[in-house]
Every structure is written in C-alpha cells, then in structure tokens.
Design a protein around this motif. Structure first.
Motif, PDB file in Angstrom:
ATOM      1  N   SER A 100      14.398   6.436 -24.583  1.00  0.00           N
ATOM      2  CA  SER A 100      14.758   6.926 -23.250  1.00  0.00           C
ATOM      3  C   SER A 100      14.531   8.427 -23.110  1.00  0.00           C
ATOM      4  O   SER A 100      14.252   8.920 -22.015  1.00  0.00           O
ATOM      5  N   ASP A 143      16.659  -3.496 -23.344  1.00  0.00           N
ATOM      6  CA  ASP A 143      16.833  -2.275 -22.564  1.00  0.00           C
ATOM      7  C   ASP A 143      16.327  -1.118 -23.405  1.00  0.00           C
ATOM      8  O   ASP A 143      15.889  -1.300 -24.559  1.00  0.00           O
ATOM      9  N   SER A 181      17.384  -6.273 -16.957  1.00  0.00           N
ATOM     10  CA  SER A 181      17.739  -4.935 -17.417  1.00  0.00           C
ATOM     11  C   SER A 181      16.864  -3.843 -16.818  1.00  0.00           C
ATOM     12  O   SER A 181      17.140  -2.667 -16.982  1.00  0.00           O
ATOM     13  N   GLY A 182      15.784  -4.236 -16.149  1.00  0.00           N
ATOM     14  CA  GLY A 182      14.785  -3.274 -15.687  1.00  0.00           C
ATOM     15  C   GLY A 182      13.494  -3.422 -16.450  1.00  0.00           C
ATOM     16  O   GLY A 182      12.416  -3.142 -15.926  1.00  0.00           O
ATOM     17  N   THR A 217      12.277   5.681 -14.658  1.00  0.00           N
ATOM     18  CA  THR A 217      13.112   4.926 -15.595  1.00  0.00           C
ATOM     19  C   THR A 217      13.410   3.534 -15.047  1.00  0.00           C
ATOM     20  O   THR A 217      13.894   3.407 -13.925  1.00  0.00           O
ATOM     21  N   SER A 219      15.421   0.272 -14.208  1.00  0.00           N
ATOM     22  CA  SER A 219      16.838   0.045 -13.980  1.00  0.00           C
ATOM     23  C   SER A 219      17.048  -1.423 -13.625  1.00  0.00           C
ATOM     24  O   SER A 219      16.110  -2.107 -13.208  1.00  0.00           O
ATOM     25  N   PRO A 220      18.268  -1.952 -13.811  1.00  0.00           N
ATOM     26  CA  PRO A 220      18.495  -3.377 -13.540  1.00  0.00           C
ATOM     27  C   PRO A 220      18.015  -3.794 -12.156  1.00  0.00           C
ATOM     28  O   PRO A 220      18.276  -3.121 -11.162  1.00  0.00           O
ATOM     29  N   ALA A 222      14.752  -4.135 -11.479  1.00  0.00           N
ATOM     30  CA  ALA A 222      13.382  -3.661 -11.250  1.00  0.00           C
ATOM     31  C   ALA A 222      12.357  -4.774 -11.326  1.00  0.00           C
ATOM     32  O   ALA A 222      11.283  -4.674 -10.729  1.00  0.00           O
ATOM     33  N   TRP A 463      15.030   8.306  -7.594  1.00  0.00           N
ATOM     34  CA  TRP A 463      15.767   7.105  -7.190  1.00  0.00           C
ATOM     35  C   TRP A 463      15.487   5.966  -8.177  1.00  0.00           C
ATOM     36  O   TRP A 463      14.411   5.893  -8.781  1.00  0.00           O
ATOM     37  N   SER A 464      16.447   5.059  -8.322  1.00  0.00           N
ATOM     38  CA  SER A 464      16.187   3.859  -9.109  1.00  0.00           C
ATOM     39  C   SER A 464      15.186   2.982  -8.357  1.00  0.00           C
ATOM     40  O   SER A 464      15.061   3.066  -7.128  1.00  0.00           O
ATOM     41  N   ASP A 467      16.844   0.710  -5.623  1.00  0.00           N
ATOM     42  CA  ASP A 467      17.321   1.493  -4.478  1.00  0.00           C
ATOM     43  C   ASP A 467      16.154   1.995  -3.634  1.00  0.00           C
ATOM     44  O   ASP A 467      16.222   2.013  -2.397  1.00  0.00           O
TER      45      ASP A 467
END
Length: 584
Positions: A100, A143, A181-182, A217, A219-220, A222, A463-464, A467
């Motif tokens: 990460s 993840d 999990s993304g 990144t 994110s859940p 995605a 932003w994720s 979102d």
C-alpha cells in the motif's frame, strides 16, 4: 499417523500474550493477536534483543497447515520455526515495505517509472504462479495488507503476508461468499454469477497493476466499476502503448475474457516493456506511409425525435505530397444557454481548417523530421486553443444580440483530432470524443484519448472508486472547447484541459476517431465491437484498405450503433496507415 490418532493427539497449550517464540536471529515476544482463522493464529510481537516489530503465524493444531506451509512450498519471506509442537512462520515486518505504501501518483519526472512498476508486478505475478503451480492454491480474496515487498530488494521480491487465507484450488470459495475488497473479482462478491477460479487471481493482479500505475487505491466495491475506470494515460500521459490494454483485459468483468493465467498476463506485460516502443516517442527519424480514410455520420434515430439536427462535425485534410494531414471529429454540446451545439462544432471545424491551411506557406509545412526533433504535439494544442478562442468570440457576438444568461458551457463542443506528419501521429482531445488505435494483425484495440469528466476529476482528487462513480454527475464534462462563464460584465474564458499524445504509425494501423455516440451505443463492448466489425470489413484489404473500404466500414459501424438505439449523433472517422510503395 492415522486420522483417529491425529484427532486424539493432545493439543499444545494455548498461545498467550508474553509467550516467547525462538526465531533464527532472536526470540520474539508475542504481544497481541492480529488474526485468528480456524487453523492458525497470527500474533504481533517484538524482538527481545532488537525491539524490531514482527508478525508470527502459528498453527493452532499439530497437524500441518496445508500446502502453503509445507516444507517445500517456500517460506513466503518468513523464517520457519517450530514452537511447542506448532509450525510457525516469523515475518520481519521492519524489513518489509507494505504494498500500500507504493501506491502513489506517478512521478512524471521519473523516466524509469514504468519499468519499475512492471518489475514489481512481475514479482507479484511470480508469487501468484508459485501459489498456483506449486501449491495448487489460489488467493481469490485479497486486500493490500496481504502483500509486501522486501525492503531494498533488487529486483523486487514480493511477499505474501497472509498465506493462511488462501484456498485450495480443489475447494475455491463460492460466488458471493465475500464482500469485495477492491481487488477481488466480481464473481467472488456475487456481482456476477460465475465459478471462482484462477481468473479471480488475474483480476486481483490487474487491480494491483492499475493501482500501482495510477495511484488510485482500490476500495471495497471497486469490482463493480473496474471496466469503467479511466485509461492509465489519464494519470500518466507517457504510459507505454499496449500497457492499458493489458491491464484492462485483466480486470474485465467476465472471467472468460481475462487472461487465462497470471503467467500469460505477466508475459503480456513483459512484451509491452521489452519489445514495444513507448507510446510518446519524442525523437527519431521519420518513415513514410500512405494514408486513406473514410467517414460516416448520422443524427441517430433516438436523437432525431428530440433534436433533428446533427451536431457532429468532422474534418479530413491530407496532402499526399508531404504526408501531412489533419483529421478531427467535433461533437457539439447541446445543453447550452446561448447558441447551439451544431454551431460550436462548426466553428471549431472552421477554425481548425483555417489554422491548418495557414501553415501551408510556412517553412515548417511538409517538413520531414529527423534526429532529436520533438513530435509536434504543441501544434495540435495550439490548433485546439485557436478553436476555443473562435467559439469564445462567437459567444461575445451572440451576447450583443441576446439577453445575457449567466452560466457555464454557453456554446461548446468536444474535440478529438489526429495530426499526421509522415509516420508521426500527434493526437489531442478535449471532452469525451474517443480515439482508438486498432491493430488487426495482433487483434488489439487501445483507447488513446481520455474523457474529461467529473469521474476523472474525483479520482485524481483521491475519491474512492465507488464514491467517484456513484456521486451524481460522474459523466458531466469538465473540459470542452468554448468553456466559459458569462455574466453582466462579459465572457470570462476558462482554459480547457487539452490532452496531447503521440506515437509512430506503422503500416496496418487504424485510427478510429469518433463522437461519443459510438461508445454510448456499445458501452463496455466498444473495443470488442470495433475489433470484430473492422476485422470483417477490412482484414481482407489490409495492410492498405482504400477510401471505399474504409467508408463502407465507417458506415457499417455507425449503422450498427444507430441500431443499438442511436440516442446521440454518431460519427466514425477511420484513418488507415499503409505501406509506402517501395516497402510494400
């Protein structure tokens, strides 16, 4: 030992905080439980001598933890020990860099960033292959915390920090058994109904690739939007040609359309970096190609009922004596307070044609570049800004004869254009009109342009992914020609974002310059439709289709898009690079 004997074998004493686990370098004092699946416990601890942080994975039962902890399966970056009858792995977290921490916006001043990112991805791919081939297991659900890189390793060495969370290939998790999990594939979270297989790990590696190359990144949630993510060059304009197509294939929604194995995905990445030139070459001697084109445009049956005027414009200008040419598609924005979309696109077309023709008497026109001469992307940007200024002048004129209406995008149009200079191709786009590069010989389609919209603005702002997609107006344009604010004191120009890019064309290359009526009609299937339709109509005539072949192919593409609903004006301009007669 029989199963009955194993079941009645006494269990080791429970693991408690303060327990000491003897490591190869020092003993580890366990401090707190991090994770406790059925067959193992993971504890955080510190070295008694150094005070360095460690994580220790211990079996809770004397039986083996499975293939991932077998003696011949590798140590996963950890040292293997036995503690009170339990198998244990000790991870020196102070010497590991979390994956990460490596997900950062691209450093555009670093010329080796793409090779470095791909080297990291190949290390991850090698780790996946070991899990698949030697251990008959798959990750399936992951993840970013599952992966790390050994600090200072060159080439990078990927580490699996959570081997206890993998699954036997003979018993994969069921579709819908995890919340995404993304990184996870849509079939794991149940977004689509498909068996979970090795293709799920291809998706995980593909999402890791997108994150490492863009800084976005995962994110859940995605996985629901992966296919709609902006191209890599929206974050890094120097992305090597072919890299976006590789990553996009890995994260496609349907498992059958992904790479069959992680190994094939890794091979595609190697080919992009090792055997293909960067897409933005800035120097080099020119070659010669022949050029042919065809174009077709229609209002669209759905648009005909609401606004029976074609607001698209297109421009084709080519000089066979010099090899210089300009091809463009403009899509007028109809939601305007003053004027209309067709006027904006016509103004942009007229400006481009005028400014291009004004280059003809200049010493630079028709020049064949060589050596260290950069690609003329600056010329394409100047042409775009001239068209922008022409529209703003028209807005000022209209305001003299109409009542002022404050607002934005008063008279505006998108632009997608390609300038040809021998075999050099300089591209620019503003808005959402797409440009594709199609190579039928290796069956690839690359989306070269980017969409300037709220989605991209949000992702660049951190932003994720869910979102950015779910907030209202994610497709609203943020850059067009004619972007301005109009108020009591006149027109306040707003600078559009003009994206430029360049590549060398080779015989057999096809450029498809379109309005978004094409992509709206086909959606996520656009690349597949382009490949299938152009293969059918043009492959027999490659590598040098003529004007008639290309016009018929453009007409077939537009009519197919119209048959899918025709909700917008539809324009397709196909430009083909062919071999020079001496080289044919």
């Amino acid at each position: 030992m029989s199963t009955e004997q194993l079941q009645h074998r006494p269990l080791p004493p429970p693991i408690e905080a303060g327990s000491l686990v003897p490591g190869q370098e020092e003993s580890i004092a366990l401090s707190r439980r991090v994770h406790s699946p059925t067959l193992s416990e993971r504890w955080a601890g510190r070295g008694q001598r150094s005070g360095d942080p460690y994580e220790v994975l211990l079996a809770t039962h004397p039986r083996d933890l499975g293939p991932l902890l077998a003696e011949d399966a590798g140590s996963w970056g950890a040292s293997r020990v036995t503690h009170e009858g339990r198998a244990a792995l000790i991870f020196p977290t102070a010497r590991l860099t979390p994956l990460s921490a490596l997900i950062q916006p691209p450093d555009l001043d670093d010329p080796d960033r793409h090779r470095r990112a791909v080297a990291l991805l190949l290390s991850l791919a090698e780790l996946f292959e070991v899990i698949h081939e030697l251990c008959d297991a798959l990750i399936a659900h992951a993840d970013l915390d599952m992966f790390a890189i050994r600090t200072g390793s060159d080439p990078p060495e990927a580490i699996l920090l959570r081997p206890e969370l993998t699954h036997p290939q003979s018993d994969p998790p069921r579709s819908g058994s995890y919340q995404g999990s993304g990184l996870d594939a849509p079939e794991l979270s149940g977004w689509i109904t498909r068996p979970v297989s090795l293709a799920a790990d291809v998706h995980i590696l593909g999402m890791l690739a997108y994150a490492l190359l863009t800084g976005v990144t995962p994110s859940p949630g995605a996985e629901r939007f992966a296919e709609g993510l902006p191209p890599l060059r929206a974050f890094d304009p120097d992305t090597p040609l072919g890299l976006d197509a590789c990553v996009r294939r890995a994260i496609t929604r349907t498992p059958e359309r992904r790479y069959a194995t992680v190994a094939r995905f890794a091979q595609a990445l190697r080919e992009v970096i090792d055997h293909r030139a960067p897409q933005r070459q800035t120097t080099g001697d020119d070659g010669r190609i022949t050029v042919a084109w065809g174009v077709h445009s229609e209002i669209g049956r759905g648009k005909l009922e609401r606004h029976p005027i074609n607001q698209d414009s297109h421009l084709e200008s080519f000089d066979p004596d010099t090899g210089w040419g300009l091809f463009a598609v403009m899509d007028g924005v109809s939601r305007s307070d003053v004027g209309s979309g067709e006027l904006a696109s016509w103004l942009a077309r007229s400006s481009l044609e005028r400014e291009w023709n004004l280059k003809r008497p200049t010493p630079i026109y028709g020049r064949r570049f060589s050596g260290a001469t950069p690609f003329p992307t600056n010329l394409m940007e100047k042409l775009s800004l001239s068209a922008h200024a022409a529209i703003l002048d028209q807005i000022d004129t209209l305001r003299l004869t109409t009542e002022p209406h404050p607002g934005e995008r008063l008279l505006s149009t998108t632009l997608a254009a390609a300038g040809l200079f021998g075999d050099r191709c300089a591209l620019c786009n503003v808005g959402d009109s797409p440009i594709f590069l199609i190579r039928l010989d290796d069956r690839t389609v690359e989306h070269l342009s980017i969409e300037h919209n709220q989605l991209l603005t949000r992702l660049r702002a951190g932003w994720s992914i869910p979102d950015a997609f779910e907030a209202p107006g994610h497709r609203q344009l943020t850059s067009v020609l004619g972007l301005a604010r109009c108020g009591e004191d006149g027109v306040e120009p707003m600078a559009p974002e003009v994206t430029t890019w360049s590549l060398r064309l080779r015989p057999g290359d096809l450029l498809a310059i379109c309005s978004d009526g094409v992509t709206d009609a086909f959606g996520k299937e656009t690349s597949a439709v382009l490949l299938d339709l152009l293969t059918e109509h043009l492959e027999p005539h490659m590598p040098a289709p003529d004007h008639g072949h290309l016009t018929r192919a453009a007409r077939a593409l537009v009519q197919l898009a119209d048959a899918r609903g025709g909700r917008d004006n539809i324009t397709a301009l196909l430009v083909a690079a062919g071999p020079w007669p001496d080289e044919a």
